[in-house]
Scaffold this motif. Structure first.
Motif, PDB file in Angstrom:
ATOM      1  N   PHE A  21       0.843  -0.937   0.098  1.00 62.38           N
ATOM      2  CA  PHE A  21      -0.243   0.049  -0.031  1.00 62.38           C
ATOM      3  C   PHE A  21       1.338   1.556   0.111  1.00 62.38           C
ATOM      4  O   PHE A  21       1.910   1.570   0.500  1.00 62.38           O
ATOM      5  CB  PHE A  21      -0.757  -0.082   1.134  1.00 62.38           C
ATOM      6  CG  PHE A  21      -1.701   1.528   1.574  1.00 62.38           C
ATOM      7  CD1 PHE A  21      -2.325   1.521   0.375  1.00 62.38           C
ATOM      8  CD2 PHE A  21      -1.161   1.955   2.419  1.00 62.38           C
ATOM      9  CE1 PHE A  21      -3.369   3.080   0.633  1.00 62.38           C
ATOM     10  CE2 PHE A  21      -1.643   3.789   2.908  1.00 62.38           C
ATOM     11  CZ  PHE A  21      -3.193   3.698   1.589  1.00 62.38           C
ATOM     12  N   TYR A  22       0.606   2.712  -0.774  1.00 63.29           N
ATOM     13  CA  TYR A  22       1.298   3.667  -1.048  1.00 63.29           C
ATOM     14  C   TYR A  22       0.094   4.350  -0.940  1.00 63.29           C
ATOM     15  O   TYR A  22      -1.298   3.991  -1.821  1.00 63.29           O
ATOM     16  CB  TYR A  22       1.949   3.520  -2.020  1.00 63.29           C
ATOM     17  CG  TYR A  22       2.920   3.158  -2.403  1.00 63.29           C
ATOM     18  CD1 TYR A  22       3.966   3.060  -1.827  1.00 63.29           C
ATOM     19  CD2 TYR A  22       2.833   1.777  -3.606  1.00 63.29           C
ATOM     20  CE1 TYR A  22       5.180   2.582  -2.018  1.00 63.29           C
ATOM     21  CE2 TYR A  22       4.477   0.479  -3.177  1.00 63.29           C
ATOM     22  CZ  TYR A  22       4.809   1.032  -2.871  1.00 63.29           C
ATOM     23  OH  TYR A  22       6.388   0.544  -3.298  1.00 63.29           O
ATOM     24  N   ASP A  23       0.542   6.114   0.170  1.00 63.98           N
ATOM     25  CA  ASP A  23      -0.206   6.320   0.220  1.00 63.98           C
ATOM     26  C   ASP A  23       0.382   7.565  -0.648  1.00 63.98           C
ATOM     27  O   ASP A  23       1.492   8.105  -0.077  1.00 63.98           O
ATOM     28  CB  ASP A  23      -1.008   6.593   1.715  1.00 63.98           C
ATOM     29  CG  ASP A  23      -1.020   8.092   1.789  1.00 63.98           C
ATOM     30  OD1 ASP A  23      -1.181   9.335   1.169  1.00 63.98           O
ATOM     31  OD2 ASP A  23      -2.469   8.132   2.885  1.00 63.98           O
ATOM     32  N   ILE A  55       5.314  11.269  -0.419  1.00 61.92           N
ATOM     33  CA  ILE A  55       6.036  12.880  -0.381  1.00 61.92           C
ATOM     34  C   ILE A  55       6.121  13.332   1.105  1.00 61.92           C
ATOM     35  O   ILE A  55       7.087  14.216   0.813  1.00 61.92           O
ATOM     36  CB  ILE A  55       4.407  14.218  -0.574  1.00 61.92           C
ATOM     37  CG1 ILE A  55       4.128  13.497  -2.290  1.00 61.92           C
ATOM     38  CG2 ILE A  55       5.453  15.756  -0.744  1.00 61.92           C
ATOM     39  CD1 ILE A  55       3.048  14.556  -2.826  1.00 61.92           C
ATOM     40  N   GLU A  56       6.023  13.348   2.171  1.00 59.82           N
ATOM     41  CA  GLU A  56       5.995  13.390   3.021  1.00 59.82           C
ATOM     42  C   GLU A  56       7.430  13.105   3.432  1.00 59.82           C
ATOM     43  O   GLU A  56       8.181  13.977   3.990  1.00 59.82           O
ATOM     44  CB  GLU A  56       5.566  12.944   4.098  1.00 59.82           C
ATOM     45  CG  GLU A  56       3.691  14.127   4.756  1.00 59.82           C
ATOM     46  CD  GLU A  56       3.070  14.076   5.594  1.00 59.82           C
ATOM     47  OE1 GLU A  56       2.027  14.487   5.354  1.00 59.82           O
ATOM     48  OE2 GLU A  56       3.017  13.089   5.675  1.00 59.82           O
ATOM     49  N   GLU A  57       7.146  11.509   2.898  1.00 59.19           N
ATOM     50  CA  GLU A  57       8.902  10.967   3.003  1.00 59.19           C
ATOM     51  C   GLU A  57       9.913  11.388   2.650  1.00 59.19           C
ATOM     52  O   GLU A  57      11.116  11.518   3.312  1.00 59.19           O
ATOM     53  CB  GLU A  57       8.329   9.197   3.209  1.00 59.19           C
ATOM     54  CG  GLU A  57       7.967   8.707   4.299  1.00 59.19           C
ATOM     55  CD  GLU A  57       7.025   7.245   4.017  1.00 59.19           C
ATOM     56  OE1 GLU A  57       7.592   6.960   2.664  1.00 59.19           O
ATOM     57  OE2 GLU A  57       6.412   6.721   4.017  1.00 59.19           O
ATOM     58  N   LYS A  58      10.214  11.408   1.472  1.00 59.55           N
ATOM     59  CA  LYS A  58      10.853  11.965   0.436  1.00 59.55           C
ATOM     60  C   LYS A  58      11.294  13.407   0.806  1.00 59.55           C
ATOM     61  O   LYS A  58      12.550  14.189   0.520  1.00 59.55           O
ATOM     62  CB  LYS A  58      10.433  11.830  -1.029  1.00 59.55           C
ATOM     63  CG  LYS A  58      10.421  11.233  -1.834  1.00 59.55           C
ATOM     64  CD  LYS A  58       9.693  10.568  -2.759  1.00 59.55           C
ATOM     65  CE  LYS A  58       9.648   9.445  -3.549  1.00 59.55           C
ATOM     66  NZ  LYS A  58      11.206   9.734  -4.203  1.00 59.55           N
ATOM     67  N   ASP A  62       5.847  17.685   6.497  1.00 60.61           N
ATOM     68  CA  ASP A  62       4.350  17.816   6.168  1.00 60.61           C
ATOM     69  C   ASP A  62       3.607  17.958   4.403  1.00 60.61           C
ATOM     70  O   ASP A  62       4.649  18.678   4.785  1.00 60.61           O
ATOM     71  CB  ASP A  62       4.043  17.629   7.669  1.00 60.61           C
ATOM     72  CG  ASP A  62       3.260  18.453   8.380  1.00 60.61           C
ATOM     73  OD1 ASP A  62       3.941  20.037   7.916  1.00 60.61           O
ATOM     74  OD2 ASP A  62       3.010  18.891   9.185  1.00 60.61           O
ATOM     75  N   ILE A  63       2.948  17.946   4.833  1.00 60.04           N
ATOM     76  CA  ILE A  63       2.013  18.548   3.455  1.00 60.04           C
ATOM     77  C   ILE A  63       1.337  19.870   3.820  1.00 60.04           C
ATOM     78  O   ILE A  63       1.816  20.454   3.544  1.00 60.04           O
ATOM     79  CB  ILE A  63       0.778  17.623   3.309  1.00 60.04           C
ATOM     80  CG1 ILE A  63       0.854  16.536   2.779  1.00 60.04           C
ATOM     81  CG2 ILE A  63      -0.126  18.332   2.188  1.00 60.04           C
ATOM     82  CD1 ILE A  63       1.985  16.085   1.344  1.00 60.04           C
ATOM     83  N   PRO A  64       0.884  20.039   4.622  1.00 54.46           N
ATOM     84  CA  PRO A  64       0.760  21.731   5.208  1.00 54.46           C
ATOM     85  C   PRO A  64       2.199  23.049   5.722  1.00 54.46           C
ATOM     86  O   PRO A  64       2.190  23.708   4.623  1.00 54.46           O
ATOM     87  CB  PRO A  64       0.270  21.787   6.758  1.00 54.46           C
ATOM     88  CG  PRO A  64      -0.062  20.416   6.998  1.00 54.46           C
ATOM     89  CD  PRO A  64       0.683  19.453   5.821  1.00 54.46           C
TER      90      PRO A  64
END
Length: 163
Positions: free
Chosen positions: A20-22, A27-30, A34-36
Motif C-alpha cells: 500500500f502506498y499513500d 511526499i512527506e517521506e521524500k 508534512d503537507i501543510p
C-alpha cells in the motif's frame, strides 16, 4: 477529502496482499516535511509539482494499492498516468459526509478557512468531473461501511481484470 482513500487502501492491500502506498505520505517521506508545511513554503503549485513526481513513480509500479491526495486530478498528466497505468476507483462521497469526516482534521491545508463547507462544495464542483474522467469505476463511500465499500471495490477490480 474524507472519502476514506487511505483507510480503504490499507484494508484492500491486506485483502489483496499488495503493498500500500499513500502518495501524500510518500511526499512527506521524500521531503521530510508534512503537507501543510509544503503548502506554506511552496504553495499549492509547489506541492502539485512534488505530487506529480510521486504519481509518475508510483503509477509505474504494478501489483500495488495506491491512495492519492484528493487534488491529484487537477493535473492533467496525473489523470492520464493513473487512468492508463491502473484501475482507478473514484470513491464518491457527498460534501456533508466529507465535512463530518474532516471537521477536526488540521492536516488539510485547503480546509483551513472560515467556511470549510463552502470550500468542500467548490472543490467537489471542480473535481467531480475530473474524477469521473479518470475513473474506471465509481463507488460511493457515503455509508461509511468499510466492508461494503471494500466488497464494491473488489467487484470493480474483478470486472476490470476481465474487461
Amino acid at each position: 477529502m474524507g472519502a476514506g482513500k487511505s483507510t480503504l487502501g490499507r484494508h484492500l492491500s491486506q485483502i489483496l496482499d499488495y503493498p500500500f502506498y499513500d502518495s501524500d505520505k510518500v511526499i512527506e517521506e521524500k521531503t521530510g516535511a508534512d503537507i501543510p508545511w509544503i503548502f506554506d513554503m511552496e504553495g499549492e503549485a509547489g506541492f502539485r509539482r512534488r505530487e506529480h513526481e510521486v504519481i509518475e513513480e508510483l503509477s509505474a509500479l504494478s501489483g500495488i494499492v495506491l491512495a492519492t491526495g484528493g487534488g491529484v486530478v487537477v493535473t492533467p498528466e496525473n489523470r492520464r498516468l493513473l487512468h492508463d497505468r491502473g484501475c482507478v476507483v473514484y470513491l464518491w462521497t457527498p460534501v456533508e459526509v466529507q465535512l463530518a469526516r474532516t471537521r477536526n482534521d488540521r492536516n488539510r491545508p485547503l480546509l483551513q478557512t472560515a467556511d470549510p463547507q463552502a470550500k468542500l462544495e467548490a472543490l467537489f464542483a471542480e473535481r467531480d468531473p475530473l474524477y469521473r474522467e479518470v475513473a474506471h469505476h465509481v463507488v460511493s463511500t457515503a455509508s461509511g461501511n468499510l466492508k461494503k465499500v471494500a466488497d464494491d471495490v473488489l467487484a470493480c477490480l474483478g470486472s476490470h481484470r476481465q474487461g
